[in-house]
Design a protein around this motif. Sequence first.
Motif, mmCIF file in Angstrom:
data_model
loop_
_atom_site.group_PDB
_atom_site.id
_atom_site.type_symbol
_atom_site.label_atom_id
_atom_site.label_comp_id
_atom_site.label_asym_id
_atom_site.label_seq_id
_atom_site.Cartn_x
_atom_site.Cartn_y
_atom_site.Cartn_z
ATOM 1 N N MET A 131 -44.970 0.765 -31.584
ATOM 2 C CA MET A 131 -44.642 -0.200 -30.720
ATOM 3 C C MET A 131 -44.007 -0.779 -31.824
ATOM 4 O O MET A 131 -44.127 -2.026 -32.266
ATOM 5 C CB MET A 131 -44.586 -0.518 -29.537
ATOM 6 C CG MET A 131 -44.666 -2.035 -29.163
ATOM 7 S SD MET A 131 -43.053 -1.746 -28.119
ATOM 8 C CE MET A 131 -44.200 -1.841 -26.439
ATOM 9 N N ALA A 162 -41.849 3.758 -28.833
ATOM 10 C CA ALA A 162 -40.671 2.484 -28.438
ATOM 11 C C ALA A 162 -40.206 1.869 -30.051
ATOM 12 O O ALA A 162 -40.684 1.636 -30.535
ATOM 13 C CB ALA A 162 -41.687 1.736 -27.932
ATOM 14 N N VAL A 190 -38.041 -2.623 -26.742
ATOM 15 C CA VAL A 190 -38.470 -3.528 -25.859
ATOM 16 C C VAL A 190 -39.258 -4.383 -26.240
ATOM 17 O O VAL A 190 -39.824 -5.238 -27.107
ATOM 18 C CB VAL A 190 -39.962 -2.262 -25.294
ATOM 19 C CG1 VAL A 190 -40.443 -2.999 -24.091
ATOM 20 C CG2 VAL A 190 -39.715 -1.295 -25.536
ATOM 21 N N SER A 192 -40.720 -8.138 -26.392
ATOM 22 C CA SER A 192 -41.744 -8.666 -26.405
ATOM 23 C C SER A 192 -42.923 -8.960 -25.148
ATOM 24 O O SER A 192 -43.874 -8.272 -24.741
ATOM 25 C CB SER A 192 -42.273 -9.837 -27.678
ATOM 26 O OG SER A 192 -43.302 -10.503 -27.791
ATOM 27 N N THR A 195 -43.759 -5.464 -23.156
ATOM 28 C CA THR A 195 -44.154 -3.949 -23.788
ATOM 29 C C THR A 195 -44.969 -4.128 -22.889
ATOM 30 O O THR A 195 -46.081 -2.805 -23.168
ATOM 31 C CB THR A 195 -44.711 -5.142 -25.145
ATOM 32 O OG1 THR A 195 -45.670 -6.788 -25.369
ATOM 33 C CG2 THR A 195 -43.465 -5.268 -25.622
ATOM 34 N N TYR A 198 -46.111 -0.231 -21.814
ATOM 35 C CA TYR A 198 -46.221 0.483 -22.609
ATOM 36 C C TYR A 198 -47.374 0.753 -23.078
ATOM 37 O O TYR A 198 -48.033 1.477 -23.210
ATOM 38 C CB TYR A 198 -45.473 0.096 -23.495
ATOM 39 C CG TYR A 198 -43.767 1.055 -22.956
ATOM 40 C CD1 TYR A 198 -43.228 2.253 -22.666
ATOM 41 C CD2 TYR A 198 -43.084 -0.354 -22.521
ATOM 42 C CE1 TYR A 198 -41.778 2.243 -22.637
ATOM 43 C CE2 TYR A 198 -41.592 -0.568 -22.203
ATOM 44 C CZ TYR A 198 -41.602 1.203 -21.561
ATOM 45 O OH TYR A 198 -40.101 1.180 -21.247
ATOM 46 N N TYR A 199 -48.266 -0.439 -23.643
ATOM 47 C CA TYR A 199 -49.692 -0.544 -23.888
ATOM 48 C C TYR A 199 -51.040 -0.326 -22.500
ATOM 49 O O TYR A 199 -51.562 0.801 -22.977
ATOM 50 C CB TYR A 199 -50.198 -2.153 -24.293
ATOM 51 C CG TYR A 199 -48.919 -2.907 -25.407
ATOM 52 C CD1 TYR A 199 -48.918 -2.234 -26.961
ATOM 53 C CD2 TYR A 199 -48.374 -4.018 -25.453
ATOM 54 C CE1 TYR A 199 -48.852 -3.213 -27.373
ATOM 55 C CE2 TYR A 199 -47.959 -4.720 -26.327
ATOM 56 C CZ TYR A 199 -48.218 -3.708 -27.645
ATOM 57 O OH TYR A 199 -47.458 -4.347 -28.722
ATOM 58 N N GLY A 217 -47.713 -6.645 -33.522
ATOM 59 C CA GLY A 217 -48.011 -6.296 -32.010
ATOM 60 C C GLY A 217 -49.764 -5.463 -31.487
ATOM 61 O O GLY A 217 -50.015 -5.068 -31.175
#
Length: 316
Positions: A131, A162, A190, A192, A195, A198-199, A217
């Motif tokens: 990311m 990403a 993406v 902030s 996100t 995705y995490y 990140g």
Amino acid sequence: WSPNVALQYGYYWKGAFGLLARVRAAGIPVVHRGLLTPYLNARQNPLVTRAWRYVLPALLNRFQAHHFGGSYSETDLERAGVAKSRRYFVPYSIDTPYFAQRADSPEEIAAATELRRGLGWAEDAPVLLFMCQHSWFKAPDVMMQVAAEAQSQRKTLKLIMAGSGKMTEELKAYAEQHLAAGSYHFPGYVSSKATMPYYLAADLVLFPSRYDTWSRGVNEAMLARRPCIVSRVVPAAGGLVEHGENGYVVDPLEPGPFVARIEEFLSLPTERRLAMGETARTRAQYFSYEAHADELRRSFVETAERAGRKRARAHA
């Protein structure tokens, strides 16, 4: 009007030196808040970077106090001879309450589940996440090599790549040639605050940077209970990521050591992996503005008081 103390963010921007000189000439003490690292800036000319290292101590001592966000910043301050009494731990962080809340949000969890389902990935398939910008200093090319080598050992491994940047197209070409079809996803940039799915869809988040100033990140991922594997040059390795406890720190910048840590984590019992995730979240909550508001205030009060005593002595 003259403040008791000023806070200056960094010094590497147009007008920073002039502002510092004017404020100091007015007798106002200045607290510096900036990102420092003992590693050379890989984005700059090496000769300029090395020369700057000789100038930096004198500049840092022009400030009356400093915030540091981790051991990397404090190392630079120590080398510059800045007294411990003028160093304050106020970490480099993010909107911690927001990301912590989103990590527990049923909507975000459902979005992560749908993300996997939409890609046709099994619920138990291990997923790596990158990311970051697709720029050379963030080492997305290393990430692709890591994913390819890791996938050769674990066929079910998936990758979410990403971000966006100048290297995106060559990264996609590499994935097409070296990764299994359907095992990777390029969602593009993406923002902030978007996100979290995705995490939550990933098992591990990787930051194989060649150079970095902090990489916030890492904070986001750890609040989502996702351990991170970071290269040694990422300043978050200096205090936020604790090797083997809530993530891994890798040196040197080669695919092999990253792959070894990926296998180490994925081979752990489920309970141990979940425990690492909880430890990551706890550490990220400690590295928050909220947890160190008292230290922030103390940096201003003590700096102003020191300046006041100095002025009193000068007039005595």
